[in-house]
Design an enzyme around this catalytic site. Structure first.
Site, PDB file in Angstrom:
ATOM      1  N   GLU A 207      31.133  -4.159  41.154  1.00 13.94           N
ATOM      2  CA  GLU A 207      32.150  -3.807  42.162  1.00 13.94           C
ATOM      3  C   GLU A 207      32.397  -4.968  43.128  1.00 13.94           C
ATOM      4  O   GLU A 207      32.259  -4.846  44.348  1.00 13.94           O
ATOM      5  CB  GLU A 207      31.741  -2.526  42.896  1.00 13.94           C
ATOM      6  CG  GLU A 207      31.695  -1.337  41.941  1.00 13.94           C
ATOM      7  CD  GLU A 207      31.553   0.027  42.590  1.00 13.94           C
ATOM      8  OE1 GLU A 207      30.971   0.110  43.667  1.00 13.94           O
ATOM      9  OE2 GLU A 207      32.024   1.006  41.998  1.00 13.94           O
TER      10      GLU A 207
ATOM     11  N   GLU B  84      31.725   2.631  34.469  1.00 20.67           N
ATOM     12  CA  GLU B  84      31.166   3.714  35.294  1.00 20.67           C
ATOM     13  C   GLU B  84      32.199   4.811  35.410  1.00 20.67           C
ATOM     14  O   GLU B  84      33.368   4.546  35.715  1.00 20.67           O
ATOM     15  CB  GLU B  84      30.855   3.249  36.718  1.00 20.67           C
ATOM     16  CG  GLU B  84      29.524   2.598  36.890  1.00 20.67           C
ATOM     17  CD  GLU B  84      29.221   2.261  38.346  1.00 20.67           C
ATOM     18  OE1 GLU B  84      29.551   3.072  39.237  1.00 20.67           O
ATOM     19  OE2 GLU B  84      28.654   1.184  38.578  1.00 20.67           O
TER      20      GLU B  84
HETATM   21  C1  BG6 Z   1      29.411   2.843  42.258  1.00 17.09           C
HETATM   22  C2  BG6 Z   1      28.194   1.978  42.142  1.00 17.09           C
HETATM   23  O1  BG6 Z   1      30.009   2.548  43.480  1.00 17.09           O
HETATM   24  O2  BG6 Z   1      29.277   4.214  42.307  1.00 17.09           O
HETATM   25  C3  BG6 Z   1      26.910   2.698  41.796  1.00 17.09           C
HETATM   26  O3  BG6 Z   1      28.399   0.915  41.269  1.00 17.09           O
HETATM   27  C4  BG6 Z   1      26.903   4.064  42.463  1.00 17.09           C
HETATM   28  O4  BG6 Z   1      25.839   1.897  42.167  1.00 17.09           O
HETATM   29  C5  BG6 Z   1      28.080   4.855  41.922  1.00 17.09           C
HETATM   30  O5  BG6 Z   1      25.717   4.750  42.313  1.00 17.09           O
HETATM   31  C6  BG6 Z   1      28.151   6.287  42.403  1.00 17.09           C
HETATM   32  O6  BG6 Z   1      28.096   6.320  43.786  1.00 17.09           O
HETATM   33  P1  BG6 Z   1      27.024   7.185  44.565  1.00 17.09           P
HETATM   34  O7  BG6 Z   1      27.169   6.756  45.949  1.00 17.09           O
HETATM   35  O8  BG6 Z   1      27.405   8.601  44.344  1.00 17.09           O
HETATM   36  O9  BG6 Z   1      25.707   6.860  43.985  1.00 17.09           O
END
Ligand code: BG6
Length: 498
Positions: free
Chosen positions: A200, A387
């Site tokens: 990111e 992701e």
């Molecule tokens: C992304 C990141 O922003 O979202 C991860 O790359 C993160 O590291 C994921 O865990 C989900 O966000 P969160 O805050 O729900 O864990």
């Protein structure tokens, strides 16, 4: 077949949320090791020691935590730090990889902890124990035919680099990173083919990610300039080390729908997209600063410290593919009273057509097709969804987790991704869901917000056996992954508990 035969179906994790073993194997402290746990009511904090020796806890917040002058990260014995043991992949990687293989995973996205390889960050010689650990992990993946996708830096950096050099504000960090990237890529040649430079990259503003205590527009873009250079140098190095390597960028994908046909809403959409997303992709995929960013810097009298040759490095270090995270979309509006809602990293404007997750992130499966098309139209490079997932509270009953909500979420996103590939012809290389196994939430530092298809017996304060228990969604994902995305239909039952 809708998806290409070599489509990389998988799951994603990051070292500081998943690995643990923070003081084992010669690993040095990372900035993320100062982050406390949190929950929906209490934000995570970074624990610091002030110049006068007193403790100070700064609230973790995107857009830069204000770190008092001279304060440094400090670990306190009476405080629980989730990254220290996380969910203990460090000791359980064989079991975890076996479970992943059991669900038909073809690709495992994970990150290397920089301070496990270079405990301080500025050493010449790497830490052999750290290198050996990941070598074993990659070999274990290969045993099952799982392709590792490695993020070289996922939010963490050696704490020493932050405290001694001011992190990414200092150009020297570019050299330290290049050395680190070259070291791991040379060592893992033959085991790893797919790399991502920075997770990111467009939102790296938190203290733990940048290692810098400076704020404001100049600091933001100077830090980012160094990170872009470091990324480009890693791409150049990768292609020298092994021309077969494929290196991607990774951006947090934000997308705004104009609220109305008022032209101002569309203009707002363009502005927001450039501010939060496009500039990073423009630089990393096209290889140069876009005009709108140059003008923005000019208007604000910001002159970045650069060196002759930087432009050539950015151009030569263009990435091979565009990876992105996708959780929610937002709305662009000129209304000042528009209702806000949660979202990945930055908050969003509520869209009445979408549903909220338990954390208020509005899920939007169609948005995935929209984004895949939008990105490919603009950038014309292969895309990789690295992701995507649903953070939800899971309930265990009679030893089972029946997470139909998660199955529905993935089904709906897969349908849209399939249409993007099959109907729109978007070249998508793969899809790694976020948190194949439950891990610590990055924003909240909690375990309640679970993303995995495999449950981990651990609570927000790190209590629990850390045993792994498959969820119902494990069965659905296995069906999808093993059929290469052909069979998306949801069945009533999956015999994961037999
Ligand atoms: C992304 C990141 O922003 O979202 C991860 O790359 C993160 O590291 C994921 O865990 C989900 O966000 P969160 O805050 O729900 O864990």
């Amino acid at each position: 077949m809708s998806f290409p035969e070599n489509f990389l179906w998988g799951g994603a994790t990051s070292a500081h949320q998943f690995e643990g073993g923070y003081n084992l194997g010669g690993r040095g402290l990372a900035n993320t090791d100062y982050l406390t746990s949190g929950n929906r009511k209490n934000p995570r904090r970074i624990t610091l020691k002030l110049q006068n020796g007193e403790r100070y806890d700064a609230v973790k917040s995107f857009h830069g935590v204000k770190i008092p002058d001279g304060a440094v990260g400090e670990v306190y014995e009476d405080t629980y730090y989730p990254s220290h043991n996380a969910v203990d992949f460090y000791h359980r990687y064989k079991e975890d990889i076996r479970l992943m293989a059991g669900m038909g995973l073809k690709c495992f996205r994970m990150s290397i902890s920089w301070s496990r390889i270079f405990p301080k960050g500025d050493e010449e010689e790497p830490n052999e124990e750290g290198l050996a650990f990941y070598e074993d992990v990659f070999k274990e993946c290969r045993r099952y035919g799982i392709e590792p996708l490695v993020t070289i830096c996922h939010f963490d950096m050696p704490a020493y680099l932050s405290q001694t050099y001011g992190g990414w504000m200092n150009r020297k960090t570019v050299g330290f990173f290049e050395h680190y990237a070259r070291t791991v890529m040379t060592r893992y040649k033959g085991l790893v083919r797919y790399w991502l430079t920075f997770n990111e990259v467009n939102i790296l503003d938190d203290y733990e990610c940048t290692g810098s205590t400076e704020h404001g527009m100049y600091a933001k873009y100077q830090v980012h300039h160094h990170i872009f250079l470091a990324s480009a140098k890693a791409v150049i190095a990768a292609h020298e080390i092994d021309p077969e390597f494929k290196v991607g960028m990774m951006e947090a994908n934000f997308y705004w729908y104009p609220e109305t046909c008022n032209p101002m809403d569309s203009l707002r959409r363009i502005e927001l997209s450039r501010e939060w997303r496009d500039y990073a992709i423009d630089i990393q995929v096209r290889g140069y600063y876009p005009n709108y960013l140059k003008k923005l810097l000019e208007r604000n009298h910001i002159e970045l410290k650069t060196e002759p040759g930087d432009d050539e490095i950015l151009l030569k270090g263009k990435v091979d593919f565009l990876g992105f995270s996708y959780y929610n979309t937002s709305v662009a509006t000129t209304r000042v009273d528009a209702e806000e809602t949660g979202g990945n990293v930055i908050s969003a404007i509520r869209n009445p057509y979408l549903k909220d997750s338990e954390w208020g992130w509005q899920t939007d499966p169609v948005g995935l097709r929209v984004i895949l098309n939008d990105l490919y139209d603009k950038y014309q490079v292969p895309l990789f969804v690295v992701e995507n997932g649903l953070g939800a509270v899971d309930h265990m009953e009679n030893g089972q987790i029946i997470d139909d909500y998660r199955i529905n979420y993935f089904h709906d996103h897969f349908v849209q991704m399939k249409d993007a590939v099959e109907l729109d012809g978007v070249p998508v290389m793969g899809y790694t869901s976020w948190g194949v196994i439950d891990l610590v939430s990055n924003s909240g530092g909690e375990m309640d917000k679970r993303y995995g298809f495999i449950y981990v017996d651990m609570d927000n304060e790190g209590n629990g056996s850390k045993d792994r228990i498959v969820k119902k969604s494990y069965g659905y994902i296995k069906q999808v992954y093993e059929s290469n995305g052909e069979d998306l239909e949801i069945r009533k039952e999956y015999n994961v508990y037999e």
